[in-house]
Design a protein around this motif. Structure first.
Motif, PDB file in Angstrom:
ATOM      1  N   ILE A  16       1.925   4.248   5.846  1.00  0.00           N
ATOM      2  CA  ILE A  16       0.929   3.535   5.050  1.00  0.00           C
ATOM      3  C   ILE A  16      -0.392   3.401   5.801  1.00  0.00           C
ATOM      4  N   TYR A  17      -0.341   3.337   7.142  1.00  0.00           N
ATOM      5  CA  TYR A  17      -1.568   3.187   7.926  1.00  0.00           C
ATOM      6  C   TYR A  17      -2.442   4.434   7.840  1.00  0.00           C
ATOM      7  N   SER A  18      -1.809   5.617   7.946  1.00  0.00           N
ATOM      8  CA  SER A  18      -2.583   6.858   7.835  1.00  0.00           C
ATOM      9  C   SER A  18      -3.124   7.029   6.422  1.00  0.00           C
ATOM     10  N   LEU A  19      -2.337   6.605   5.429  1.00  0.00           N
ATOM     11  CA  LEU A  19      -2.794   6.698   4.040  1.00  0.00           C
ATOM     12  C   LEU A  19      -4.040   5.842   3.830  1.00  0.00           C
ATOM     13  N   LEU A  20      -3.986   4.597   4.282  1.00  0.00           N
ATOM     14  CA  LEU A  20      -5.116   3.683   4.090  1.00  0.00           C
ATOM     15  C   LEU A  20      -6.337   4.122   4.887  1.00  0.00           C
ATOM     16  N   LEU A  21      -6.116   4.583   6.111  1.00  0.00           N
ATOM     17  CA  LEU A  21      -7.243   5.005   6.944  1.00  0.00           C
ATOM     18  C   LEU A  21      -7.946   6.221   6.339  1.00  0.00           C
ATOM     19  N   THR A  22      -7.157   7.233   5.939  1.00  0.00           N
ATOM     20  CA  THR A  22      -7.782   8.444   5.372  1.00  0.00           C
ATOM     21  C   THR A  22      -8.406   8.150   4.009  1.00  0.00           C
ATOM     22  N   PHE A  23      -7.821   7.206   3.261  1.00  0.00           N
ATOM     23  CA  PHE A  23      -8.426   6.802   1.988  1.00  0.00           C
ATOM     24  C   PHE A  23      -9.790   6.165   2.241  1.00  0.00           C
ATOM     25  N   GLY A  24      -9.879   5.352   3.288  1.00  0.00           N
ATOM     26  CA  GLY A  24     -11.156   4.746   3.657  1.00  0.00           C
ATOM     27  C   GLY A  24     -12.189   5.787   4.065  1.00  0.00           C
TER      28      GLY A  24
ATOM     29  N   PHE B 209      -5.099  11.163   2.632  1.00  0.00           N
ATOM     30  CA  PHE B 209      -5.811  10.859   1.398  1.00  0.00           C
ATOM     31  C   PHE B 209      -7.280  11.278   1.473  1.00  0.00           C
TER      32      PHE B 209
END
Length: 295
Positions: free
Chosen positions: A101-109, A45
């Motif tokens: 979901i972890y990679s999605l949230l981390l890259t979104f951050g 993300f």
């Protein structure tokens, strides 16, 4: 003046040209996402932020260091690629093997952090990048006027896309990448440094996004929020083509740009939603995407 369905031919071809240009950008950005997800299974993300960084670095290099377009075309993607390697090494590697979901949230951050810092420094009003001298003007094709720079964008974007596809699908390096991500222990047994391969793959994926950012800088206003505006559209393109399909990302990116351009000509109110409508239809009948492999 020639007309097609009540639309002047010059207007139709003008919108078609814009569609092909947008399609070239969609193809580059979708390709980077497909490389990262297809080989590393990371939902990136931060991809829109890397696209934005490519454009911002191009403007900053010119305004503060006097670096010209041709140098920036190589330097900006390399700098963003190096940042990508650092992100993979220090952040993404810590959650390797976890749910997507972890990679999605981390890259979104990461994307929100980069966007927030640059917005605080430069604001959101937009920066301008001058058109390179060599590309000023254009050619009259009879039925429309083709600016030189837009022709260059289409050609170089598609060359990079198909060069990337060839490298991943047809070369020994590509076979190492695919094998290293499918069975890392086996490849490490053959002496291949798989963690380094993963970092470089992620760095290369975000380099493609940054390269698109450099290309877009002389055409559109450069702002810290430009990445978030295009990210959702590019994810829709990737889903239509098939998650992880390298060739599918390229073909679908170009096709969706053309469909969007034609929709702006014949029914403008639907132009911002047509790609998502196509995504819904494709997912209804082929959940794996047009070019994805059925599970």
């Amino acid at each position: 003046m020639s007309m097609i369905f009540g639309v002047p031919l010059a207007v139709l071809f003008g919108q078609l040209l814009i569609g092909i240009i947008n399609g070239a950008f969609y193809a580059l950005l979708s390709l980077g996402l497909a490389v990262i997800f297809g080989l590393l299974k990371i939902i990136n993300f931060a991809h829109g932020a890397m696209y934005m960084l490519g454009a911002m670095i191009t403007v900053i290099l010119f305004d503060y260091l006097g670096v010209n377009y041709w140098v920036a075309l190589f330097m900006a993607p390399l700098l963003v690629g190096a940042l990508g390697v650092l992100i993979e090494y220090f952040l993404l590697r810590r959650i390797a093997g976890q749910d997507h979901i972890y990679s999605l949230l981390l890259t979104f951050g990461v994307a929100l952090l980069l966007q927030g810092v640059l917005t605080n420094i430069f604001g959101v009003s937009g920066l301008r990048y001058p058109m390179p001298e060599v590309f000023k003007g254009g050619m009259n094709l009879g039925f429309m006027f083709l600016p030189y720079y837009r022709a260059w964008v289409i050609v170089i974007a598609l060359l990079v896309c198909f060069g990337t596809w060839f490298m991943i699908e047809k070369t020994k390096l590509g076979s190492y990448l695919r094998a290293g991500t499918e069975d890392s222990q086996l490849m490490q047994g053959f002496g291949i440094n798989v963690p380094l391969l993963v970092s470089l793959t992620y760095g290369f994926g975000v380099m493609l996004a940054a390269f698109a950012g450099v290309l877009v800088a002389p055409i559109y206003s450069v702002t810290p929020v430009m990445g978030s505006h295009i990210l959702i559209t590019v994810f829709a393109v990737v889903v239509i083509g098939g998650l992880g399909s390298i060739g599918g990302a390229i073909i679908t990116g170009v096709l969706m740009g053309i469909i969007e351009g034609l929709t702006k000509t014949f029914y403008p109110p639907a132009s911002s939603a047509v790609i998502f409508l196509v995504m819904v239809v494709v997912l209804m009948f082929r959940p794996s995407g047009l070019f994805g492999k059925e599970a």
